[in-house]
Design a protein around this motif. Structure first.
Motif, short mmCIF file in Angstrom:
data_model
loop_
_atom_site.label_atom_id
_atom_site.label_comp_id
_atom_site.label_asym_id
_atom_site.label_seq_id
_atom_site.Cartn_x
_atom_site.Cartn_y
_atom_site.Cartn_z
N HIS A 272 0.85 -1.19 0.00
CA HIS A 272 0.00 0.00 0.00
C HIS A 272 0.89 1.25 0.00
CE1 HIS A 272 -3.31 -2.72 0.91
NE2 HIS A 272 -2.57 -3.22 1.89
N PRO A 273 1.38 1.66 -1.18
CA PRO A 273 2.38 2.74 -1.25
C PRO A 273 1.93 4.04 -0.57
CG PRO A 273 2.21 1.64 -3.36
CD PRO A 273 1.11 1.10 -2.51
N ASP A 274 0.70 4.45 -0.77
CA ASP A 274 0.26 5.72 -0.18
C ASP A 274 0.28 5.65 1.35
OD1 ASP A 274 -0.14 7.00 -2.62
OD2 ASP A 274 -2.13 6.14 -2.84
N GLN A 275 -0.21 4.54 1.91
CA GLN A 275 -0.17 4.37 3.36
C GLN A 275 1.26 4.22 3.85
OE1 GLN A 275 -2.65 1.02 4.34
NE2 GLN A 275 -4.49 1.90 3.43
N LYS B 2 3.94 5.36 2.61
CA LYS B 2 4.69 6.61 2.54
C LYS B 2 4.47 7.45 3.80
CE LYS B 2 5.14 10.80 -0.19
NZ LYS B 2 4.49 11.68 -1.15
N THR C 123 9.17 3.77 -2.11
CA THR C 123 7.73 3.89 -1.91
C THR C 123 7.19 5.14 -2.59
OG1 THR C 123 7.89 2.70 0.19
CG2 THR C 123 5.90 4.02 -0.16
N SER C 124 7.94 6.22 -2.52
CA SER C 124 7.52 7.46 -3.20
C SER C 124 7.38 7.22 -4.70
CB SER C 124 8.53 8.57 -2.93
OG SER C 124 8.59 8.88 -1.56
N ALA D 155 4.25 5.36 -5.30
CA ALA D 155 3.10 6.22 -5.02
C ALA D 155 2.97 7.35 -6.04
CB ALA D 155 3.21 6.80 -3.61
N ASP E 114 5.16 9.81 -6.54
CA ASP E 114 5.75 11.07 -6.08
C ASP E 114 7.23 11.09 -6.47
OD1 ASP E 114 6.53 13.37 -4.81
OD2 ASP E 114 6.33 12.58 -2.77
#
Length: 489
Positions: free
Chosen positions: A214-217, A219, A250-251, A254, A256
């Motif tokens: 879960h990249p957003d979580q 991060k 992870t960024s 996500a 970013d």
């Protein structure tokens, strides 16, 4: 006085070498020998099943691990306390594997039953009880019962904390994830400053092991963890840098890319401050890729040049070849054809002076594919064939090289679409080398949507042992290829 390594030790050594099939077969033989010596249903037989289950679970084969954990749990409760304690552990392993296969309801049922066993055996204040409670919190989180998960993890943290148990680290990592998912507006790592450095390190690594899906979580969690580590351990601590590295990855996942670039720059600054040139070279290559993904191609190419200068300063042919290969690929993708070829040829030349056959193979494949894509097929064929001689057949670059070599032989300038056929051929060779030569008349392997499908035609009737070996080999080979082909080179 050193003791002889156990069968499990030997299996783990094989696994570290990337030899999953051989490691599994070793434990399969040990299981059969144990059954012959002690009989099915014995504590020793259960322990051998658990060892094999642990290997399978640890290599992403939870469905097969469940079979062996069920067998381990099937024995009567032993009168010996240590054997009884082992059985309780087998039940926890079964529940964990069930959860990994998506059987969450059964996993929760097994965990609640296991907690009752642990309550009777250990008592509620013993760390042995908290081991089961921690796994229950994990399953409840996955099932979406955030209230139940929070209650379970708070009891777990309190238990380990009060007992001074090092496992508080994994519990704190899980607690942070539960808080983040629930949306509670509170610090994720409250109390971390009260712990010794060793436990802070363990907590950080537990967080890292739990990221990826879960990249957003992830991060959010990693950002707060990095801030806490910089405060308590410092910006140059190896654990802080490891978390920043994962935050950069992870960024990227996500979406970013500017955040990824900024994070890698923090890592690079630390390496340069302390004169860690080799680590700085790796960071520079990561930064160059991040800058390219962020759309800043001039900065990316300038960063590769900086990495190259550092590599030359160390007089390390392997590092220089690695940088030149990646720099050459980047130049080729950006249309700088002449300079790209120059860098790729330099990469091969440096790799040939070193002692790393994998790196040599990868640099040759990169140059060969470049030449193929520019229509120079005869030269490309010679270099790709040379590259394949020093690479493991299952290495991603070898699979890609095989696919392109097939295209070269068919007089095509690109073989990017032949990767699956090359992988199927490598899988087929891998399996046939581990079977009696007269057993199969045909082994057809097809790959579709990253799924490996195998059709076997027998040449003769196999013995029960051969049939079991064949079935286990096909399943473990599938797992090994998936793992090795998704591991960055």
């Amino acid at each position: 006085m050193s003791t002889a390594p156990t069968t499990v030790d030997l299996a783990l050594a094989l696994l570290r070498e990337g030899r999953l099939v051989d490691a599994e077969q070793l434990l399969q033989r040990e299981l059969h020998a144990t059954e012959q010596r002690y009989g099915p249903g014995s504590p020793q037989w259960a322990a051998a099943h658990c060892d094999l289950g642990n290997l399978l679970y640890g290599t992403g084969q939870a469905d097969r691990a469940v079979e062996h954990y069920r067998a381990a749990c099937s024995i009567p409760v032993p009168p010996d306390p240590e054997a009884h304690k082992a059985l309780i552990t087998y039940r926890l392993n079964l529940a964990t594997a069930l959860a990994a296969t998506g059987n969450l309801a059964e996993a929760e049922h097994e965990l609640r039953h296991n907690l009752q066993e642990r309550l009777s055996f250990y008592g509620r204040e013993h760390p042995g009880y908290a081991f089961g409670m921690e796994q229950l919190a994990e399953v409840l989180l996955t099932r979406g019962d955030l209230t139940g998960a929070r209650e379970a993890i708070e009891e777990t943290v309190a238990n380990f904390w009060n007992n001074g148990h090092e496992r508080v680290a994994t519990a704190l990592a899980l607690r942070a994830r539960i808080i983040q998912v629930s949306g509670a507006q509170e610090p994720l790592f409250q109390g971390l400053e009260q712990l010794p450095e060793e436990i802070i390190n363990r907590t950080a690594w537990a967080v890292l092991r739990g990221t990826g899906d879960h990249p957003d979580q992830d991060k959010v969690i990693l950002t707060q963890l990095a801030e806490a580590l910089e405060t308590h351990l410092g910006p140059d601590h190896e654990t802080t840098l490891a978390v920043l590295s994962q935050l950069a990855n992870t960024s990227h996942h996500a979406g970013d890319e500017p955040g990824r670039v900024a994070t890698i720059q923090r890592i690079l600054a630390s390496h340069l401050r302390h004169g860690r040139t080799e680590e700085a070279i790796h960071a520079l290559q990561g930064l160059a890729m991040a800058q390219s993904d962020a759309g800043d191609l001039p900065a990316s190419l300038a960063t590769y040049a900086q990495a190259h200068a550092h590599a030359l300063s160390l007089n390390r042919p392997d590092l220089t070849a690695q940088v030149l290969r990646n720099w050459g690929i980047a130049l080729s993708m950006s249309g700088h054809t002449t300079e790209a070829e120059q860098r790729l040829r330099e990469a091969v030349a440096f790799a040939e002076t070193g002692h790393d056959p994998e790196l040599l193979g990868r640099t040759r494949i990169a140059l060969g594919l470049f030449l193929q894509h520019h229509g120079r097929l005869a030269e490309a064929r010679e270099i790709v064939e040379a590259g394949l001689t020093t690479l493991d057949p299952a290495h991603p670059d070898a699979v890609m090289g095989r696919g392109h070599l097939t295209a070269i032989l068919e007089n095509h300038s690109c073989g990017c679409g032949n990767t699956r056929d090359a992988l199927a051929e490598a899988f087929r060779d891998f399996v046939l080398a581990r079977l009696p030569q007269d057993l199969l008349s045909d082994l057809d392997v097809t790959i579709k949507d990253d799924n490996i499908s195998v059709h076997v035609a027998l040449n003769r009737e196999p013995t029960p042992a051969e049939l079991e070996h064949l079935n286990n080999l096909l399943r473990s080979a599938t797992a090994e290829f998936r793992h090795r082909l998704h591991t960055p080179g």
